[in-house]
Enzyme design. Structure first.
Site, PDB file in Angstrom:
ATOM      1  N   ARG A 136       1.440  -5.196   6.175  1.00 12.47           N
ATOM      2  CA  ARG A 136       1.023  -3.973   5.323  1.00 12.47           C
ATOM      3  C   ARG A 136       1.591  -2.749   5.509  1.00 12.47           C
ATOM      4  O   ARG A 136       1.947  -2.291   6.463  1.00 12.47           O
ATOM      5  CB  ARG A 136      -0.495  -3.498   6.067  1.00 12.47           C
ATOM      6  CG  ARG A 136      -1.275  -2.559   5.001  1.00 12.47           C
ATOM      7  CD  ARG A 136      -2.601  -2.199   5.166  1.00 12.47           C
ATOM      8  NE  ARG A 136      -3.453  -1.237   4.205  1.00 12.47           N
ATOM      9  CZ  ARG A 136      -4.534  -1.450   3.794  1.00 12.47           C
ATOM     10  NH1 ARG A 136      -5.354  -2.388   4.300  1.00 12.47           N
ATOM     11  NH2 ARG A 136      -5.145  -0.732   2.732  1.00 12.47           N
ATOM     12  N   HIS A 147       2.772   3.181  -9.008  1.00 12.16           N
ATOM     13  CA  HIS A 147       2.475   2.024  -9.163  1.00 12.16           C
ATOM     14  C   HIS A 147       3.947   1.154 -10.042  1.00 12.16           C
ATOM     15  O   HIS A 147       4.124   0.019  -9.528  1.00 12.16           O
ATOM     16  CB  HIS A 147       1.038   1.423 -10.051  1.00 12.16           C
ATOM     17  CG  HIS A 147      -0.135   1.964  -9.399  1.00 12.16           C
ATOM     18  ND1 HIS A 147      -0.219   1.647  -7.975  1.00 12.16           N
ATOM     19  CD2 HIS A 147      -1.199   2.719  -9.671  1.00 12.16           C
ATOM     20  CE1 HIS A 147      -1.320   2.042  -7.597  1.00 12.16           C
ATOM     21  NE2 HIS A 147      -1.830   2.650  -8.601  1.00 12.16           N
ATOM     22  N   SER A 175      -7.195  -5.529  -6.098  1.00 12.64           N
ATOM     23  CA  SER A 175      -8.488  -6.303  -5.369  1.00 12.64           C
ATOM     24  C   SER A 175      -9.759  -6.270  -6.017  1.00 12.64           C
ATOM     25  O   SER A 175      -9.702  -5.416  -6.942  1.00 12.64           O
ATOM     26  CB  SER A 175      -8.806  -5.455  -4.112  1.00 12.64           C
ATOM     27  OG  SER A 175      -9.183  -4.386  -4.185  1.00 12.64           O
ATOM     28  N   ASP A 187       0.851  -1.234  -0.010  1.00 13.08           N
ATOM     29  CA  ASP A 187       0.101  -0.163  -0.151  1.00 13.08           C
ATOM     30  C   ASP A 187       0.800   1.380   0.025  1.00 13.08           C
ATOM     31  O   ASP A 187       2.096   1.313   0.626  1.00 13.08           O
ATOM     32  CB  ASP A 187      -0.804  -0.273   1.234  1.00 13.08           C
ATOM     33  CG  ASP A 187      -2.025   1.012   1.130  1.00 13.08           C
ATOM     34  OD1 ASP A 187      -2.332   1.585  -0.093  1.00 13.08           O
ATOM     35  OD2 ASP A 187      -2.841   1.157   2.043  1.00 13.08           O
ATOM     36  N   SER A 245      -8.361  -5.206   4.436  1.00  8.10           N
ATOM     37  CA  SER A 245      -8.815  -4.725   3.205  1.00  8.10           C
ATOM     38  C   SER A 245      -9.235  -6.255   2.460  1.00  8.10           C
ATOM     39  O   SER A 245      -8.932  -6.382   1.404  1.00  8.10           O
ATOM     40  CB  SER A 245      -8.037  -3.967   2.582  1.00  8.10           C
ATOM     41  OG  SER A 245      -7.829  -2.717   3.049  1.00  8.10           O
ATOM     42  N   ARG A 262      -0.131   9.007 -10.224  1.00  3.03           N
ATOM     43  CA  ARG A 262      -0.509   7.824  -9.528  1.00  3.03           C
ATOM     44  C   ARG A 262       0.140   6.428 -10.198  1.00  3.03           C
ATOM     45  O   ARG A 262       0.805   5.630  -9.484  1.00  3.03           O
ATOM     46  CB  ARG A 262      -2.037   7.317  -9.095  1.00  3.03           C
ATOM     47  CG  ARG A 262      -2.536   8.536  -8.184  1.00  3.03           C
ATOM     48  CD  ARG A 262      -3.867   8.115  -7.801  1.00  3.03           C
ATOM     49  NE  ARG A 262      -4.180   6.823  -7.542  1.00  3.03           N
ATOM     50  CZ  ARG A 262      -4.129   6.588  -6.081  1.00  3.03           C
ATOM     51  NH1 ARG A 262      -3.883   7.434  -5.330  1.00  3.03           N
ATOM     52  NH2 ARG A 262      -4.439   5.354  -5.894  1.00  3.03           N
ATOM     53  N   ARG A 311      -5.646  -1.969   8.311  1.00  9.38           N
ATOM     54  CA  ARG A 311      -6.717  -2.815   7.755  1.00  9.38           C
ATOM     55  C   ARG A 311      -6.202  -3.967   6.896  1.00  9.38           C
ATOM     56  O   ARG A 311      -5.156  -3.895   6.486  1.00  9.38           O
ATOM     57  CB  ARG A 311      -7.631  -1.934   6.933  1.00  9.38           C
ATOM     58  CG  ARG A 311      -8.373  -0.739   7.203  1.00  9.38           C
ATOM     59  CD  ARG A 311      -9.356  -0.240   6.146  1.00  9.38           C
ATOM     60  NE  ARG A 311      -8.462   0.385   4.975  1.00  9.38           N
ATOM     61  CZ  ARG A 311      -7.968   1.744   5.189  1.00  9.38           C
ATOM     62  NH1 ARG A 311      -8.077   2.344   6.403  1.00  9.38           N
ATOM     63  NH2 ARG A 311      -7.199   2.135   4.321  1.00  9.38           N
ATOM     64  N   ASN A 344     -10.811  -2.790  -6.670  1.00 13.77           N
ATOM     65  CA  ASN A 344     -10.057  -1.962  -6.996  1.00 13.77           C
ATOM     66  C   ASN A 344     -10.574  -1.255  -8.477  1.00 13.77           C
ATOM     67  O   ASN A 344     -10.190  -0.491  -9.208  1.00 13.77           O
ATOM     68  CB  ASN A 344      -8.542  -2.399  -7.349  1.00 13.77           C
ATOM     69  CG  ASN A 344      -7.696  -2.110  -6.224  1.00 13.77           C
ATOM     70  OD1 ASN A 344      -6.659  -2.994  -6.096  1.00 13.77           O
ATOM     71  ND2 ASN A 344      -8.138  -1.341  -5.171  1.00 13.77           N
ATOM     72  N   TRP A 345     -11.713  -2.025  -8.710  1.00 17.52           N
ATOM     73  CA  TRP A 345     -12.311  -1.772 -10.011  1.00 17.52           C
ATOM     74  C   TRP A 345     -12.995  -0.412  -9.870  1.00 17.52           C
ATOM     75  O   TRP A 345     -13.468   0.318 -10.863  1.00 17.52           O
ATOM     76  CB  TRP A 345     -13.619  -2.869 -10.435  1.00 17.52           C
ATOM     77  CG  TRP A 345     -12.983  -3.955 -10.942  1.00 17.52           C
ATOM     78  CD1 TRP A 345     -12.673  -5.402 -10.263  1.00 17.52           C
ATOM     79  CD2 TRP A 345     -12.478  -4.509 -12.239  1.00 17.52           C
ATOM     80  NE1 TRP A 345     -12.419  -6.449 -11.206  1.00 17.52           N
ATOM     81  CE2 TRP A 345     -11.989  -5.793 -12.281  1.00 17.52           C
ATOM     82  CE3 TRP A 345     -12.529  -3.703 -13.355  1.00 17.52           C
ATOM     83  CZ2 TRP A 345     -11.515  -6.509 -13.453  1.00 17.52           C
ATOM     84  CZ3 TRP A 345     -12.160  -4.354 -14.549  1.00 17.52           C
ATOM     85  CH2 TRP A 345     -11.565  -5.514 -14.476  1.00 17.52           C
TER      86      TRP A 345
HETATM   87  C1  FPP Z   1      -1.935   0.422  -3.223  1.00 14.76           C
HETATM   88  O1  FPP Z   1      -1.604   1.600  -3.421  1.00 14.76           O
HETATM   89  C2  FPP Z   1      -1.537  -0.492  -4.357  1.00 14.76           C
HETATM   90  C3  FPP Z   1      -2.313  -1.157  -5.175  1.00 14.76           C
HETATM   91  C4  FPP Z   1      -3.756  -0.824  -5.540  1.00 14.76           C
HETATM   92  C5  FPP Z   1      -1.753  -1.939  -6.358  1.00 14.76           C
HETATM   93  C6  FPP Z   1      -0.453  -2.698  -6.000  1.00 14.76           C
HETATM   94  C7  FPP Z   1       0.309  -2.649  -7.138  1.00 14.76           C
HETATM   95  C8  FPP Z   1       1.568  -2.702  -7.513  1.00 14.76           C
HETATM   96  C9  FPP Z   1       2.533  -2.668  -6.324  1.00 14.76           C
HETATM   97  C10 FPP Z   1       2.006  -2.622  -8.612  1.00 14.76           C
HETATM   98  C11 FPP Z   1       1.275  -3.734  -9.516  1.00 14.76           C
HETATM   99  C12 FPP Z   1       2.191  -4.921  -9.607  1.00 14.76           C
HETATM  100  C13 FPP Z   1       1.640  -6.088 -10.097  1.00 14.76           C
HETATM  101  C14 FPP Z   1       2.465  -7.312 -10.165  1.00 14.76           C
HETATM  102  C15 FPP Z   1       0.172  -5.839 -10.755  1.00 14.76           C
HETATM  103  P1  FPP Z   1      -2.461   2.773  -3.408  1.00 14.76           P
HETATM  104  O2  FPP Z   1      -2.711   3.202  -4.829  1.00 14.76           O
HETATM  105  O3  FPP Z   1      -3.926   2.313  -2.888  1.00 14.76           O
HETATM  106  O4  FPP Z   1      -1.915   3.675  -2.868  1.00 14.76           O
HETATM  107  P2  FPP Z   1      -2.460   5.007  -1.868  1.00 14.76           P
HETATM  108  O5  FPP Z   1      -3.217   4.282  -0.838  1.00 14.76           O
HETATM  109  O6  FPP Z   1      -1.210   5.638  -1.389  1.00 14.76           O
HETATM  110  O7  FPP Z   1      -3.471   5.733  -2.942  1.00 14.76           O
END
Ligand code: FPP
Length: 254
Positions: A197, A46, A74, A29, A205, A42, A203, A77-78
């Protein structure tokens, strides 16, 4: 057959074998906040998250861990903007395409946890290729939770088990935890000992809801793109200092 002791067993480059975890699960996260803090899109967060994932897989192999599970997309995430969903799909594709050969040669077995429903055809093909190519590997299990939700996984397993009962393949008296686990995406993989986490959120999640029942939860104040080997070692040190009781009494308390 005796094999050479791993670094984890000798304690050469990691913690000692005393209470070494079998399986670590990570909620990666903080990619968005990492990018926001730098005035970057963003998607860049990633991308850096994938680099952190690469480092972490390498570090996990280095220290002698056998099972690593990461949460990368997740079922919830959609709800993110289409552009971000597409960026995450693109990153999974790029990761598998770029790293599959190397991981396969290193003895890594890849498993994608989650529902295949709703995934585009090209992702489905890639997932299939990655799993088939590494199916016989036994050195290290890398589970990538993608299009994953813990409750969805449990429901899907319950439906599959009900179908097996309807077909006469299992009787209700045989339904116990071990039998149910055979229907989960993680069948054959030990439960996580540690669930990390990052980013200072507290959480689960909807991650590994069944499997993490007794995991030690380690919340770390680092944003995922900055995660490295020393964070992994720190989490293991925290775990080693905790006493796991699995519902029993503390040692010496009886
Ligand atoms: C949470 O950060 C992270 C995710 C929703 C995706 C995690 C994905 C990766 C590490 C890269 C993808 C890797 C593969 C193999 C597909 P967030 O976007 O929720 O961060 P924030 O809470 O700071 O907004």
């Amino acid at each position: 057959m005796t094999s050479a002791p791993s670094p984890a067993q000798t304690g050469d480059s990691g913690p000692t074998m005393d209470k070494f975890p079998d399986h670590i699960a990570i909620i990666m996260d903080g990619n968005g906040r990492w990018a926001n803090g730098r005035g970057l899109p963003r998607a860049v967060g990633h991308e850096r998250g994938v680099e952190a994932l690469r480092r972490t897989v390498e570090a996990a192999q280095d220290i002698g861990l056998k099972n690593l599970t990461v949460y990368s997309f997740s079922t919830e995430n959609w709800r993110r903007p289409v552009s971000e969903v597409n960026a995450l799909f693109g990153l999974l594709k790029a990761y598998v395409k770029r790293d599959l050969n190397r991981l396969a040669q290193e003895g890594v077995k890849i498993r994608i946890l989650g529902t295949r429903e709703g995934l585009p055809e090209d992702i489905l093909e890639l997932v299939k290729r990655a799993e088939e190519r590494t199916a016989e590997n036994q050195k290290f299990n890398l589970c990538i939770a993608f299009n994953y939700g813990g409750r969805e996984e449990i429901l899907r397993a319950a439906k599959a088990m009900a179908r097996a009962a309807e077909n006469g393949d299992i009787s209700s008296s045989a339904v116990d935890e071990a039998a149910f686990e055979q229907f989960l995406d993680t069948r054959g993989i030990p439960d996580p000992d540690i669930l990390i986490r990052t980013s200072g959120e507290y959480r689960l999640s909807n991650f590994l809801i069944w499997q993490a029942a007794y995991a030690e939860l380690v919340f770390m104040d680092v944003l995922w793109p900055d995660f490295g080997k020393h964070h992994l070692l720190e989490a293991i040190e925290i775990y080693r200092k905790r006493e796991r009781r699995f519902g029993g009494l503390a040692s010496g308390a009886a």
